[in-house]
Design an enzyme around this catalytic site. Structure first.
Site, PDB file in Angstrom:
ATOM      1  N   HIS A 137      -9.282  11.406   0.348  1.00 53.01           N
ATOM      2  CA  HIS A 137      -8.378  10.267   0.480  1.00 53.01           C
ATOM      3  C   HIS A 137      -7.104  10.629   1.244  1.00 53.01           C
ATOM      4  O   HIS A 137      -6.252   9.773   1.488  1.00 53.01           O
ATOM      5  CB  HIS A 137      -8.034   9.733  -0.920  1.00 53.01           C
ATOM      6  CG  HIS A 137      -7.414   8.395  -0.941  1.00 53.01           C
ATOM      7  ND1 HIS A 137      -6.132   8.175  -1.402  1.00 53.01           N
ATOM      8  CD2 HIS A 137      -7.880   7.179  -0.549  1.00 53.01           C
ATOM      9  CE1 HIS A 137      -5.840   6.890  -1.310  1.00 53.01           C
ATOM     10  NE2 HIS A 137      -6.872   6.263  -0.797  1.00 53.01           N
ATOM     11  N   ASP A 140      -1.096  20.474  17.243  1.00 52.31           N
ATOM     12  CA  ASP A 140      -0.733  21.807  17.734  1.00 52.31           C
ATOM     13  C   ASP A 140      -0.020  22.655  16.686  1.00 52.31           C
ATOM     14  O   ASP A 140       0.823  23.509  17.028  1.00 52.31           O
ATOM     15  CB  ASP A 140       0.140  21.692  18.992  1.00 52.31           C
ATOM     16  CG  ASP A 140      -0.640  21.135  20.185  1.00 52.31           C
ATOM     17  OD1 ASP A 140      -1.877  21.057  20.092  1.00 52.31           O
ATOM     18  OD2 ASP A 140       0.000  20.768  21.187  1.00 52.31           O
ATOM     19  N   HIS A 161       0.809  -1.219   0.000  1.00 53.62           N
ATOM     20  CA  HIS A 161       0.000   0.000   0.000  1.00 53.62           C
ATOM     21  C   HIS A 161       0.846   1.275   0.000  1.00 53.62           C
ATOM     22  O   HIS A 161       0.305   2.377   0.067  1.00 53.62           O
ATOM     23  CB  HIS A 161      -0.928  -0.012   1.231  1.00 53.62           C
ATOM     24  CG  HIS A 161      -2.082   0.923   1.149  1.00 53.62           C
ATOM     25  ND1 HIS A 161      -2.236   2.017   1.979  1.00 53.62           N
ATOM     26  CD2 HIS A 161      -3.154   0.937   0.315  1.00 53.62           C
ATOM     27  CE1 HIS A 161      -3.350   2.654   1.677  1.00 53.62           C
ATOM     28  NE2 HIS A 161      -3.928   2.030   0.677  1.00 53.62           N
ATOM     29  N   LYS A 165       3.080   4.409  -1.377  1.00 54.92           N
ATOM     30  CA  LYS A 165       3.141   5.252  -2.570  1.00 54.92           C
ATOM     31  C   LYS A 165       4.454   6.025  -2.493  1.00 54.92           C
ATOM     32  O   LYS A 165       4.579   6.955  -1.699  1.00 54.92           O
ATOM     33  CB  LYS A 165       1.967   6.235  -2.641  1.00 54.92           C
ATOM     34  CG  LYS A 165       0.613   5.585  -2.905  1.00 54.92           C
ATOM     35  CD  LYS A 165      -0.134   5.324  -1.652  1.00 54.92           C
ATOM     36  CE  LYS A 165      -1.526   4.763  -1.939  1.00 54.92           C
ATOM     37  NZ  LYS A 165      -2.153   4.223  -0.717  1.00 54.92           N
ATOM     38  N   LYS A 191      -4.479  11.274   4.041  1.00 59.66           N
ATOM     39  CA  LYS A 191      -4.214  10.734   5.377  1.00 59.66           C
ATOM     40  C   LYS A 191      -3.242  11.710   6.072  1.00 59.66           C
ATOM     41  O   LYS A 191      -2.071  11.803   5.696  1.00 59.66           O
ATOM     42  CB  LYS A 191      -3.574   9.348   5.312  1.00 59.66           C
ATOM     43  CG  LYS A 191      -4.375   8.304   4.502  1.00 59.66           C
ATOM     44  CD  LYS A 191      -3.887   8.233   3.091  1.00 59.66           C
ATOM     45  CE  LYS A 191      -4.313   6.984   2.347  1.00 59.66           C
ATOM     46  NZ  LYS A 191      -5.686   6.670   2.241  1.00 59.66           N
ATOM     47  N   ASP A 230      17.139   9.494  -8.649  1.00 63.04           N
ATOM     48  CA  ASP A 230      18.569   9.787  -8.508  1.00 63.04           C
ATOM     49  C   ASP A 230      19.025   9.843  -7.056  1.00 63.04           C
ATOM     50  O   ASP A 230      19.972  10.576  -6.713  1.00 63.04           O
ATOM     51  CB  ASP A 230      18.916  11.104  -9.220  1.00 63.04           C
ATOM     52  CG  ASP A 230      18.905  10.964 -10.739  1.00 63.04           C
ATOM     53  OD1 ASP A 230      18.895   9.818 -11.217  1.00 63.04           O
ATOM     54  OD2 ASP A 230      18.880  11.993 -11.423  1.00 63.04           O
TER      55      ASP A 230
END
Length: 486
Positions: free
Chosen positions: A404, A411, A224, A226, A406, A231
């Site tokens: 979508h 603070d 899952h 991404k 997350k 380089d």
């Protein structure tokens, strides 16, 4: 003949109860939460055959014998890479804010490396901007490009990313792409995998889904993450899959997907490169020699840039570290806590921490999409609303598409962004990645994004929610029963 059938029936009955007993023993021996164990036992005893098959398929985080062996053998090499990085002390964070110190200490003790400073971050809130920046970086790549995504969906600007990647491979850039088998099933049925391989791009189908492998490896254990690495000093990560939202799930009735991504230049790319090399070797058996730390961190100054810690989870990585990081962050909040997630099915510990934060005076805002692509998760998450609202948590339903993103902002100073949903699957099962950023300036940027989400959301009133129809409450409780398994 009657005696024969009696014996056979007795043996089958004995075998049946022996199987039930053995599975029950496995559930009890495995270290899991009480609600999760009770849910599995109830399913097994209420629907015995279905429950047993379901448990064998999804009950344990089984990576498979071959991958598990590679994962175990890989750890000493991973430790060596981390040790090499720690010996170059100039990118290491000497001190953190008071708010972030407990979390960075946790990560140091669990993962072996402290936060890294000298990183330059750019936050993207537009998929178009992200993909165009990525295409630009790919066109300038000289040595290597590594990518890992859960979903790759052809169409729109994504096809231009693929074309840029193939062009880079033709001019001699080493290109590796790892995509989850389940998430990218449509991609692997199309023409692009063959085209990319012909161009020299090494495309790997991770955690291959197959009926023949059903009982050898847990089928819902997914890749899952991404990530994009270019380089060895440019990295991308966040919630966005390799999709153009204008061409993705247009018939789902939830609107376009809303994501964020970050582009980082700096020593954090080294750590993310180690994570990718681990994933690649676990899946393919091929070892990627990670570059010496001096290659890409000596040019960055400790006195400028953002301080970042990278948290990776999944088989082969420290167990439960992201769950611990979330708990530590929530308990550290003193004034405000803002969380965005598409899937809200928290553990009992997380639910308690969020409620406790609100009850001790922290302004807690949880932003979830009003419409979700998962019916199961949509109903299960609603079962937590009453307890959260009673504790004083502000729940906002985003109406501008499927949110979508997350993210967690504590603070205004401590930010967590990445791929982790607030559900059991992300917290305990899948391969995930989260960046922890201890920086007020980045916190201000993330706060602006979350403020925009709030402006496009509807606040749930506690009085309104308490008057919802009883049939909804029944459905919510039904799906709540399955929440430890989601």
């Amino acid at each position: 003949m009657t005696t024969f059938y009696t014996v056979i029936s007795s043996l089958l009955l004995f075998g049946y109860w022996l199987l039930i007993a053995s599975i029950t023993l496995r559930v009890m021996i495995k270290r899991r939460t009480v609600p999760s164990a009770m849910s599995w036992l109830l399913i097994i005893y209420i629907l015995p055959l279905v429950g047993i098959i379901t448990y064998l398929l999804f009950g344990e985080p089984n990576l498979g014998k071959r991958r598990a062996k590679r994962s175990k053998a890989l750890w000493p090499y991973t430790v060596k890479c981390i040790t090499n990085l720690k010996e170059r002390r100039h990118p290491l964070s000497i001190k953190n804010s008071e708010l972030a110190r407990p979390l960075f200490q946790l990560c140091e003790h669990r993962q072996g490396v402290v936060g890294l400073t000298g990183n330059q971050i750019k936050l993207f809130t537009s998929t178009d901007d992200t993909l165009r920046a990525l295409i630009h970086d790919i066109n300038l790549a000289q040595n290597n490009i590594e990518m890992v995504f859960y979903i790759w969906k052809t169409g729109g600007l994504v096809d231009k990313v693929a074309e840029a990647l193939m062009t880079a491979a033709r001019r001699g850039v080493r290109c590796r792409v790892m995509l989850d088998s389940a998430g990218s099933v449509e991609f692997f049925r199309g023409l692009y995998p063959a085209r990319m391989r012909e161009s020299g791009v090494h495309v790997v189908e991770a955690l291959h889904v197959s009926i023949l492998r059903m009982f050898l490896r847990r089928m819902d254990l997914r890749q899952h993450r991404k990530m994009v690495l270019i380089d060895n000093y440019i990295a991308y990560t966040g919630s966005m899959n390799m999709v153009d939202p204008r061409f993705f799930k247009q018939n789902a009735g939830v609107g376009q997907w809303i994501d964020i991504m970050v582009r980082i230049k700096g020593p954090v790319a080294t750590v993310m490169g180690v994570i990718f090399s681990c994933d690649w070797e676990i899946e393919t058996g091929e070892r990627i020699r990670t570059p010496h730390p001096d290659v890409n961190i000596m040019q960055f100054k400790q006195t400028v840039g953002h301080t970042i810690q990278v948290i990776a989870s999944g088989p082969g990585f420290p167990e439960g570290v992201i769950h611990q990081a979330l708990l530590t962050s929530i308990y550290a909040a003193r004034e405000q806590l803002v969380m965005t997630t598409p899937y809200l099915v928290p553990s009992d510990d997380l639910l308690h921490a969020i409620c406790t934060a609100a009850q001790r005076g922290v302004k807690v805002h949880v932003i979830v999409p009003r419409y979700n692509d998962s019916i199961l998760v949509n109903w299960a998450s609603r079962a937590f609303f009453a307890e959260l609202l009673e504790a004083g948590v502000f729940i906002h339903q985003f109406e501008g598409g499927l949110l979508h993103t997350k993210s967690v902002l504590v603070d205004g100073q401590l930010s967590l962004v990445g791929t982790v949903n607030l559900d059991m699957r992300s917290l305990w099962l899948n391969f995930e990645i989260t960046l922890v950023i201890d920086d007020n300036n980045f916190g201000n940027e993330l706060a602006k994004v979350q403020k925009d989400y709030l402006a496009r959301s509807r606040l749930i009133e506690a009085s309104f929610w308490s008057n919802r129809p009883y049939w909804q409450r029944i459905v919510e409780r039904l799906f709540y029963f399955f929440s430890p398994l989601l």
